[in-house]
Enzyme design. Sequence first.
Site, PDB file in Angstrom:
ATOM      1  N   SER A 197       0.817  -1.205   0.000  1.00 58.43           N
ATOM      2  CA  SER A 197       0.000   0.000   0.000  1.00 58.43           C
ATOM      3  C   SER A 197       0.856   1.263   0.000  1.00 58.43           C
ATOM      4  O   SER A 197       1.609   1.516  -0.934  1.00 58.43           O
ATOM      5  CB  SER A 197      -0.971  -0.039   1.176  1.00 58.43           C
ATOM      6  OG  SER A 197      -1.933   0.990   1.062  1.00 58.43           O
ATOM      7  N   ASP A 222      -3.368   6.549  -3.099  1.00 56.39           N
ATOM      8  CA  ASP A 222      -2.071   6.013  -2.675  1.00 56.39           C
ATOM      9  C   ASP A 222      -1.610   4.963  -3.691  1.00 56.39           C
ATOM     10  O   ASP A 222      -2.331   4.650  -4.641  1.00 56.39           O
ATOM     11  CB  ASP A 222      -2.143   5.493  -1.232  1.00 56.39           C
ATOM     12  CG  ASP A 222      -2.979   4.233  -1.073  1.00 56.39           C
ATOM     13  OD1 ASP A 222      -3.795   3.937  -1.971  1.00 56.39           O
ATOM     14  OD2 ASP A 222      -2.841   3.547  -0.042  1.00 56.39           O
ATOM     15  N   ASP A 229      -1.467   1.781  -4.129  1.00 56.44           N
ATOM     16  CA  ASP A 229      -2.309   0.648  -4.538  1.00 56.44           C
ATOM     17  C   ASP A 229      -3.767   1.064  -4.694  1.00 56.44           C
ATOM     18  O   ASP A 229      -4.654   0.220  -4.849  1.00 56.44           O
ATOM     19  CB  ASP A 229      -2.171  -0.533  -3.573  1.00 56.44           C
ATOM     20  CG  ASP A 229      -2.747  -0.245  -2.197  1.00 56.44           C
ATOM     21  OD1 ASP A 229      -2.703   0.925  -1.766  1.00 56.44           O
ATOM     22  OD2 ASP A 229      -3.243  -1.179  -1.539  1.00 56.44           O
ATOM     23  N   GLU A 242     -12.317   4.550   7.667  1.00 58.57           N
ATOM     24  CA  GLU A 242     -11.347   4.645   8.752  1.00 58.57           C
ATOM     25  C   GLU A 242     -10.622   5.975   8.587  1.00 58.57           C
ATOM     26  O   GLU A 242     -10.450   6.462   7.458  1.00 58.57           O
ATOM     27  CB  GLU A 242     -10.365   3.472   8.740  1.00 58.57           C
ATOM     28  CG  GLU A 242      -9.548   3.311   7.483  1.00 58.57           C
ATOM     29  CD  GLU A 242      -8.659   2.071   7.506  1.00 58.57           C
ATOM     30  OE1 GLU A 242      -8.747   1.286   8.468  1.00 58.57           O
ATOM     31  OE2 GLU A 242      -7.878   1.905   6.557  1.00 58.57           O
ATOM     32  N   SER A 288      -7.731   7.000   8.549  1.00 56.40           N
ATOM     33  CA  SER A 288      -6.494   7.060   7.753  1.00 56.40           C
ATOM     34  C   SER A 288      -6.830   7.053   6.257  1.00 56.40           C
ATOM     35  O   SER A 288      -6.303   6.242   5.503  1.00 56.40           O
ATOM     36  CB  SER A 288      -5.546   5.935   8.131  1.00 56.40           C
ATOM     37  OG  SER A 288      -6.209   4.695   8.085  1.00 56.40           O
ATOM     38  N   LYS A 315     -11.622  -0.914   1.644  1.00 52.59           N
ATOM     39  CA  LYS A 315     -11.573   0.495   1.256  1.00 52.59           C
ATOM     40  C   LYS A 315     -11.200   0.608  -0.219  1.00 52.59           C
ATOM     41  O   LYS A 315     -10.483  -0.243  -0.752  1.00 52.59           O
ATOM     42  CB  LYS A 315     -10.621   1.267   2.152  1.00 52.59           C
ATOM     43  CG  LYS A 315      -9.217   0.704   2.259  1.00 52.59           C
ATOM     44  CD  LYS A 315      -8.444   1.464   3.322  1.00 52.59           C
ATOM     45  CE  LYS A 315      -7.032   0.917   3.510  1.00 52.59           C
ATOM     46  NZ  LYS A 315      -7.008  -0.330   4.268  1.00 52.59           N
TER      47      LYS A 315
END
Length: 622
Positions: A174, A332, A334, A434, A436, A448
């Site tokens: 990730s 991000d 991935d 979440e 983050s 996600k």
Amino acid sequence: MENDAANGDLNANLRWQSTGDPRLDKAVHQWLTWDRNQWTRAQVRSLVAAGRLDDLRSRLCSRMSFGTAGLRAPMGAGFSRINDLTIIQSTQGLYSYLCRYFADFSSRGVVVGFDTRGQEESSCSSQRLAKLSTAVMLSRDIPVHLFSTFVPTPYVPYAVRKLGAAAGVMITASHNPKEDNGYKVYWCNGAQIASPHDKEILRCIEEQLEPWSASCWDEELVDRCSLRTDPLTQINSCYMDELGCLCFHRDLNSSCPLKFVHSSFHGVGHSFVQQAFRVFGFAPPIPVPEQKDPDPNFSSVRCPNPEEGESVLKLSLVLAERENAPIVLATDPDADRLAVAEKSDGCGWKVFTGNELAALLGWWMFFNWKQNHPEPADTQTVYMLATTVSSKILQALARIEGFHFEETLPGFKWVGNRIHTLSKSGNRVIFSFEESIGFLCGSMVLDKDGVSAAVVVAEMAAYLHNRSLSLNQQLHNIYETYGYHLSKTSYVICNDPPTIQKIFGRIRNFDGQGSYPKTCGGVRILHVRDVTTGYDSSQPDFRSVLPVSRSSQMITFSLQNGIVATLRTSGTEPKIKYYTEFCAAPGSSDQSGLGEELQKVTAALLDDFLEPEKNNLIRRLV
């Protein structure tokens, strides 16, 4: 000896000097006997020759375990690292467990995907590791749906459900530093594995550490074996078709004057986000040219984590200024997480936190749900979910709007499995997150998804722009209606596990044996919940409602002034994270007063409970 090994003389690897430590000698011998990658064998031999025993012990005398996102570690030689051998071992263990669990495993097969990571000095790339994982399964006549190119992480759980596979494997780390890679496992329901599957798979891995045969090392097997199929075209087409269900204002989108900039952070996201925009009727976003193509070195960013904010979004913001684009979207590497920035009215940029974006997305998803389901009774089966360290803003929405809200332990594996359970009983989860910057709009994937979140944010921005509102203005409208929720989230880095144990041990015995702290920043602590031990002082029986999670540290303090503060260890990186939030009642608008109080408590949480200087903790670079 070096040349012999490079030319494939495996016996050359077994000629090395003793380390003087019999246990370490055994581990070295085992590694050199099993590993067929000349680069990682050479790493071990050079560490032995240099007498770097501590480095050898850390690499060879412990194994990885499943955290909040599967196995994740630096790439390189050693049983505690990600490399050819440990991926083969992990897949052998996964095969054994799936064989025991599914009578029809040989017809269901597995899905395997990968991101764009790689490390030259270990000859280790996500694509190679995905091929080796596939080879292990093919060597036992198990069909494998191996994607032919890199894909967003959410494509693997989506494919697992769509193809009816027994499990899925995604090779990714990730947003971790470039040195890392990982092995993320999804169950047949499309959610990440949770207990007891994770522990049972680890047990199966440890039962058979020696690679079964030469076939396990044969990455060309994927091109020769008829049991291997490529699901890319079918899954991409199905995903994009289904993504259309999240589009509510296509006509508005097609005439939208807003321009969007997108960064894929040197990862997989570029083409998938472009396609998603077309599905919604938008012109494609403007890509950041330096970051749109895969680069395992992430060479234009200090770290490949868009959650770090403005400091890592510089190229995106410069391009957006030049193109007069008011919204920046960053996935991000991935493409399972999303950062968003908006041009401020005066000057500069507002980079939204994960909690702020969740307030906007939660409002947006319910607003559109209500438009299409005006009957109040329809709301009875609607849910939103958040991890327990995330903002309570969705709880405030649920209280007023009448839908259900639930919390889970940190990590989207808990969210995904809860969505699966709720859906089975006829409920509908329309948004989960979440803090983050992990968001899931709808429930087409049980993890996600930064691709779908990016285009949903774009549509929300277009809709609001049509009503002369910015995202930030709408965020404040939400807070006015449901109550201001101010939060702070950060971390310190700790590379020494015993220090982490010592810190949390001290907190549990802060005011004497078995006595937690009674104040934080001069404010009385009303309740303490310790998910690691299962203690919760707010419950009649003092037992935590959330499941006990002994493998990680997490303590939450509820303060007299309404602030909730949590300390926890990261499941993917050597970090202690801290979270604080002030939840004000609707109508309270003294933001500066709330902010000062929150800052005072946050500083005390960090300085008094974690003691960064005394414990040599590295503070976050802002």
